[in-house]
Structure formats: C-alpha cells, structure tokens
Design a protein around this motif. Structure first.
Motif, PDB file in Angstrom:
ATOM      1  N   ASP A  83      -2.117   4.724  -7.907  1.00 38.08           N
ATOM      2  CA  ASP A  83      -2.871   4.494  -6.804  1.00 38.08           C
ATOM      3  C   ASP A  83      -4.260   5.028  -6.829  1.00 38.08           C
ATOM      4  OD1 ASP A  83      -0.995   3.329  -5.195  1.00 38.08           O
ATOM      5  OD2 ASP A  83      -0.057   5.447  -4.657  1.00 38.08           O
ATOM      6  N   ASN A 108       2.021  -3.927  -4.956  1.00 39.08           N
ATOM      7  CA  ASN A 108       2.721  -2.751  -5.463  1.00 39.08           C
ATOM      8  C   ASN A 108       3.994  -3.075  -6.014  1.00 39.08           C
ATOM      9  OD1 ASN A 108       4.375  -0.275  -5.050  1.00 39.08           O
ATOM     10  ND2 ASN A 108       3.208   0.365  -3.406  1.00 39.08           N
ATOM     11  N   THR A 120      -8.695   3.170  -6.859  1.00 40.40           N
ATOM     12  CA  THR A 120      -9.734   3.755  -6.022  1.00 40.40           C
ATOM     13  C   THR A 120     -10.969   3.893  -6.787  1.00 40.40           C
ATOM     14  OG1 THR A 120      -9.385   6.189  -6.432  1.00 40.40           O
ATOM     15  CG2 THR A 120      -8.080   5.078  -4.583  1.00 40.40           C
ATOM     16  N   LYS A 146      -1.473   2.797   2.298  1.00 37.68           N
ATOM     17  CA  LYS A 146      -2.465   3.516   2.049  1.00 37.68           C
ATOM     18  C   LYS A 146      -3.402   3.852   2.991  1.00 37.68           C
ATOM     19  CE  LYS A 146      -0.567   3.359  -2.150  1.00 37.68           C
ATOM     20  NZ  LYS A 146       0.593   2.703  -1.763  1.00 37.68           N
ATOM     21  N   ARG A 199      -0.346  -1.235  -9.526  1.00 37.64           N
ATOM     22  CA  ARG A 199      -1.058  -1.526  -8.124  1.00 37.64           C
ATOM     23  C   ARG A 199      -2.137  -2.385  -8.390  1.00 37.64           C
ATOM     24  NH1 ARG A 199       2.701   1.113  -7.526  1.00 37.64           N
ATOM     25  NH2 ARG A 199       3.040   2.901  -6.301  1.00 37.64           N
ATOM     26  N   GLN A 207       1.433   7.807  -8.141  1.00 35.10           N
ATOM     27  CA  GLN A 207       0.171   8.255  -7.544  1.00 35.10           C
ATOM     28  C   GLN A 207      -1.029   7.998  -8.466  1.00 35.10           C
ATOM     29  OE1 GLN A 207       1.350  12.350  -6.774  1.00 35.10           O
ATOM     30  NE2 GLN A 207       2.053  11.844  -4.599  1.00 35.10           N
TER      31      GLN A 207
END
Length: 655
Positions: free
Chosen positions: A577, A626, A581, A501, A604, A574
């Motif tokens: 992911d 992951n 964040t 990442k 994740r 995605q």
C-alpha cells in the motif's frame, strides 16, 4: 547288407507288424515250406519298399526343415536390418553400441554408434535410470513410442507419427461452444435514443462478425446482449494465442465513444455431448460475470479453468432492486433457520469482522440467535484494536464463539453465512460447510475457480468496495426494529474505509451512500482512526521491507525482503500500500518470507494493472487492485523471477 538295413528307419508300428509276419512265416515254413518260401520273398520285397519309402520321406523332411531354417534365419536378419522399427543397443555408460540401419537416417553423421544417447534425446538417460519402461521421442518431425529394456540395454522405437496426427486431428476438430455477452448493455441502452442504440449495435456486431470471419467461427446473435459462437479446438488454440484481442478491440472502440461496454465470453470444451458443452459454456460465462466481466473464461470437461482478459475496473451495475431482493431472501432464510452462524476468512480483517457484525444484526432483527465464528488465535495486529474494543462490550462479545464451539452446536437447519470470501480453503472453519445444508455467500471479490459447493444464496458483487458496503445495503431493507449501536456501525464503516484506502480506491456513489447511512447510525470516525493506528515497530519493519525496491517495466515496483527475515501478512500488505502512494508507481508487489515458512506476495494497483490476474497465475487471487498469494517450497529469488515472467506475459498479451 544294403544301407537302409543298417538302422531302423521305419516307424515302430511297422516293425511290430513285420515281427508278427515273421512268426507266421515260421509256421508256414514248418508245414508248407514252398508256400512259406513264396511268402518270405514277398515279405522281403514289402519290407524293402517300406524302408525305402520311409527313408525318402525322412530325407525330404530333413531337406525341407533345413531350407525352412535358412529362410527363417534370413528373414530374421532382413527384419532386423530392414524393418521400419528403430533398434538401439547401448552400453552401461549410455553410449550407443549398435543400431539397425533404420536409425542411421536420424544421425547427424553417418552413424549413431559411439555417440551418447543424448544425441537422440536428453530424456533417455534420466528415464532409464528411473526405471521407466516407456517414453515418447520426437526426431526430425517423427513421433516415436520408445520401449526401454533396461536389463538388456536395448531400445525399441516405434513410429507413431500417423497415429499422433490422427489424434491431433481428432482433438483439433472437437466442437467448442462459446457464449458472448455484452456487459452493461441493458444499463447503457436505457439512456440512449433509438439512433444511438442502433449505432452501438451496428459497431459491435460489425466487429464481432469480422472477428468470427477471420477465425472461421460460426456466430449467431440470440438476443440483444448475447451471441452464440461455434468453433473447433484448433480455432480456440488460435484465439488463446492472440489472448482474445477481440476484448481489446471492443473496449477501445466503445471507449472512444465514451460508452462503457465490454465483452464477457464463456467457453466450454471437451469430448462431451453438445448439451453438456452448452452447460460448460454457460457456467464459464457465469464465472466471468461473477469476476467483473470484460474477460474470457474457458472451462474443460475435467473442470480445469483458464482466464483471459479482466484488465479493466468493473463498472458499478448493481441496483437497489437487487439489494432489496437479496435482503428479503436473506430475511426469509434467517427466519426459517434455528440459528445463524457467521464466519469470515482466516486471519480476518476489518471488512470481514465488520460484515459479520452486520449479518449478526440481521439475525437479531428477525428474532433468531446469531453467533460469529472467530479464532482468537488467528487475529492479525491490523484488527486487534477492533477486537479489543468489542471485548469491552459484553453484549456484543457474547455472540462471538470459537470454531470448536461452532462445530458442537451446528445443525442441519443452521444457516451458515460466509462473508468476505467464497473459497472453502480460506474460511475460518471449513468443516462447518459440510455440517449444514443452508449456506449463504456474501463477498465483493472477483469469483475464482475454487467456490463453496452448492450455496443456497450467493450475493457477490465485485463492483462493491467491500463486503461491509454490501451488508450495509442489506441492513437498510431489514425490519424497522433493527438497531445499530455506535460500535457496530463503526465496525462496518471501518471495513469500508480500510478496503477503499480511505475512499480513494474502488469507491462508487453507493460506497458514500453506505458510509452516510452508517454515520447516521452513530459510526465514530475518530474511533476508526484509532483502530487504524499502527505501532512504531511495525512502521520501522515496513520501512526496512521497502528499502530493497526496484522499478520493473513502467511504474511496476517490486520490493523483496532479506533472506532469513520474516514478516507478517499485514506488514507485507501495508508495504505494498505504501509503495502505491509513491510518485510514478501504478502497481506494487512485495515479496517476503513469512513466519509459516512460505513466501508471501502482496500486490496492489491503481486500476490500470489487474493484479488479481497476475496473482492467480501464482495460485493466489483477490481483487483487481488488491491481491496476494503464498508460495510453498520457493525462495525469494524464485518468486521474484516467476513474478517478472508473469508480468511480462501480462503486458505482452495486452499488446
């Protein structure tokens, strides 16, 4: 005439004898009437005694049979009512019609008559309907083997409590062997003075000795970093209930002293010989170390494997020496083969394609023909731009072949290199594995229970950020004539950037060294960004998927797709992911329907939660930060409920 002359009570052979005697008497009466008279009187007396004797014998026999029948009938009644076997008659609607007195002791009231069979067990009625002839039942602590007579609507319950207790005792007393390994001991002890090393040894040994004493384990240190543990099945059951809290104790104690030392334990069990148990324990330990250490692996003789622990991020401990040794071994295997076939996993990503290109360069540097196996019908959008760029490079694209072509050209002397996976079910073409005798596995994922059979060489480092990083290090020790062009080095760099990442996760000093090497070979970071760009419609789809997100426990985000709305694996990954964040999120799980009809889950983590362990509970796998899985025949609601149960078990076990 007396009664005994009224019916023939004598046996047939006696009547024949007396009949012949009468004929002889007739001759005597004709020739010597006086002698015939005497003999007639004697014959009558003999006949009378014979008939009387046989009649008495028949009378005695009849009296004996009558007495015996009564006794048998009485014993049968007593056996039916008094023997320690349960007998139950039930009606067509599964209501108890009659039981022998033995069953009354298990009735809540005075009798079971008139009650449903569910009063005994809820398993009875379904098994009777299914035509089962036998089942097991537990009543008031007793174990019963139950025979079902469906046609007669009859149940026989045999008490097998003692037998079960003996079987349990035998099972609990079976020998179990364990090998305890101190992870990173050699690396960290090299930088210590004798006093510090002695203190660490003393602390760890004290903890292990106290642990073994508490559970009744025989523990023997067999080297500086290994211990042998001998226990039985009952002790192992207690350890499993405690989730092997010894892992946490060692980790917490050592981490307080800022020394990254953890334990790995391999356990072997089953009804096999002691040497076989030792092999199982060593195999389990190898699997634990291959998965990154700090965990327990239990392997049974049947091959079934259980995992505990593995909740910390593995420390980087591979060395340049190991990379050089593996690179030289790879070079020799390449030179001894007639050709090299390279394949990654299904639906390849940047890491898989980049690593495959790196191995292709190894083959070319050693003068051997190399080809990359790629199914062009199984390419996700995430890697599509890279493949399109490769297609424009005719020299590089000419080395890519379809799986069918690979099956046509493979030989027994072909070297098959599998990159970015170690599971046979995930490779691009599983049939290739059985077509050659030389298989190499290069992977950065933690080792799972499923593994390629009898590989010639294995280079698995869960401490690495990506397989592309491992392959880049191997390239550095290949012949000097190896030339990486811009596109090839960029593909390798893209694999590292995607899996880390952009150097934020699972990134060690060796990761930057590999990236620096690729950059010196002309890797284009701008081109990498071009590969990583996404379409607007995919961004919108991902946003819709994230809309339905809830926070479970502390910092666990779970997003679920809408029923009937399907997403590809790349979009699901995605979305996970993206959730990671967000502020306050330490782990993310995204659940959605896939186009193939299965339910996909992508997981994740920032490292504090081992999502690989959680996904393995759902028949998936991956890496500590992951992981993913796919579920057959499940709904989104089912998958969500199952995931929450496993997360609860994960955190409760860690406590």
């Amino acid at each position: 005439m007396p009664d005994f002359f009224k019916k023939p009570v004598m046996s047939n052979h006696l009547w024949v004898i007396y009949s012949l005697a009468l004929v002889l008497l007739g001759f005597l009466w004709y020739y010597q009437w006086l002698f015939g008279l005497i003999m007639s009187l004697l014959l009558v007396a003999s006949l009378y005694n014979s008939i009387k004797s046989e009649k008495n014998q028949i009378s005695e026999t009849e009296e004996y049979i009558t007495t015996l029948s009564y006794r048998v009938k009485k014993v049968g009644e007593e056996a039916l009512l008094e023997m320690p076997i349960g007998i139950v008659l039930f009606s067509e609607d599964f209501m108890v019609e009659w039981t022998n007195p033995y069953m009354n002791q298990f009735a809540v009231e005075d009798t079971l008559v008139g009650k449903s069979l569910n009063e005994l067990s809820e398993d009875f009625i379904p098994k009777i309907k299914d035509g089962k002839s036998e089942t097991w039942l537990t009543l008031d602590g007793y174990q019963f083997q139950t025979l079902i007579k469906k046609q007669e609507r009859l149940l026989y319950l045999f008490d097998r409590t003692k037998q079960t207790e003996i079987q349990n005792l035998y099972h609990n007393e079976q020998t179990v062997l364990g090998i305890i390994f101190l992870d990173n001991y050699e690396e960290i002890s090299q930088a210590m003075d004798d006093t510090s090393k002695s203190n660490v040894n003393s602390k760890v040994t004290t903890i292990l000795n106290e642990w073994s004493t508490d559970y009744g384990i025989y523990l023997k240190r067999i080297s500086q970093e290994r211990f042998l543990a001998v226990m039985n099945q009952q002790i192992l059951n207690q350890l499993e209930k405690s989730k092997f809290e010894i892992l946490d104790e060692v980790r917490e104690l050592i981490s307080n002293k800022n020394v990254p030392l953890t334990l790995s334990i391999g356990v072997g069990l089953g009804g096999v010989s002691i040497p076989a148990l030792g092999e199982l324990a060593q195999s389990s330990l190898d699997l634990a170390l291959g998965r990154g250490g700090d965990q327990v692996v239990i392997k049974e003789e049947s091959g079934k494997v259980r995992f505990y622990g593995g909740k910390t991020n593995p420390m980087e401990k591979r060395t340049r020496v190991r990379a050089r040794v593996i690179s030289h071994a790879l070079k020799e295997l390449v030179q001894d083969s007639d050709q090299v076939l390279i394949m990654g996993h299904k639906s390849p990503d940047m890491d898989s394609v980049g690593a495959a290109i790196g191995i292709l360069k190894v083959a070319q540097a050693n003068g051997v023909v190399g080809r990359i196996v790629l199914d062009t019908d199984d390419i996700d959008t995430g890697v599509q731009r890279l493949i399109e760029e490769i297609m424009e490079n005719e020299e590089l694209w000419s080395h890519f072949i379809e799986p069918d072509q690979a099956l046509d050209i493979v030989t027994k002397n072909t070297l098959l290199v599998v990159v970015d996976t170690h599971k046979p079910s995930l490779v691009a073409e599983e049939k290739l594995l059985s077509k050659t005798e030389h298989v190499i596995v290069i992977d950065h994922h933690r080792r799972g229970e499923e593994f390629i059979d009898r590989p010639t060489l294995v280079y698995m480092e869960p401490y690495a950020s990506s397989t592309a990083e491992l392959v880049t290090e191997l390239l550095e020790y290949q012949p000097k004539n190896l030339k990486l062009n811009m596109l090839e080095s960029t593909a390798l760099l893209a694999g590292i950037i995607v899996d880390t990442k952009s150097f934020t996760l699972r990134t060690g000093s060796r990761t930057f060294d590999a990236a620096s090497y690729l950059r010196s070979k002309g890797a284009d970071t701008i081109l990498v960004q071009k590969f990583l760009k996404e379409d607007l419609d995919i961004y919108v789809k991902r946003s819709h998927l994230i809309e339905n997100t809830t926070i479970y426990r502390d910092g666990i985000a779970i997003a679920t797709g809408q029923i009937g709305q399907t997403f590809g694996p790349v979009v699901i990954a995605q979305a996970a992911d993206t959730l990671l964040t967000m502020s306050g999120i330490v782990a993310s799980f995204v659940i959605s329907e896939r186009k193939d009809g299965r339910i996909g889950i992508s997981a994740r983590s920032l490292g504090s939660v081992n999502v690989q362990v959680i996904m393995e509970k759902m028949n998936g796998g991956g890496h500590l930060t992951n992981a993913a899985t796919q579920l057959e025949g499940a709904t989104i609601e089912d998958a969500n409920a199952q995931l929450k149960d496993i997360i609860d078990e994960y955190f409760e076990g860690s406590k």
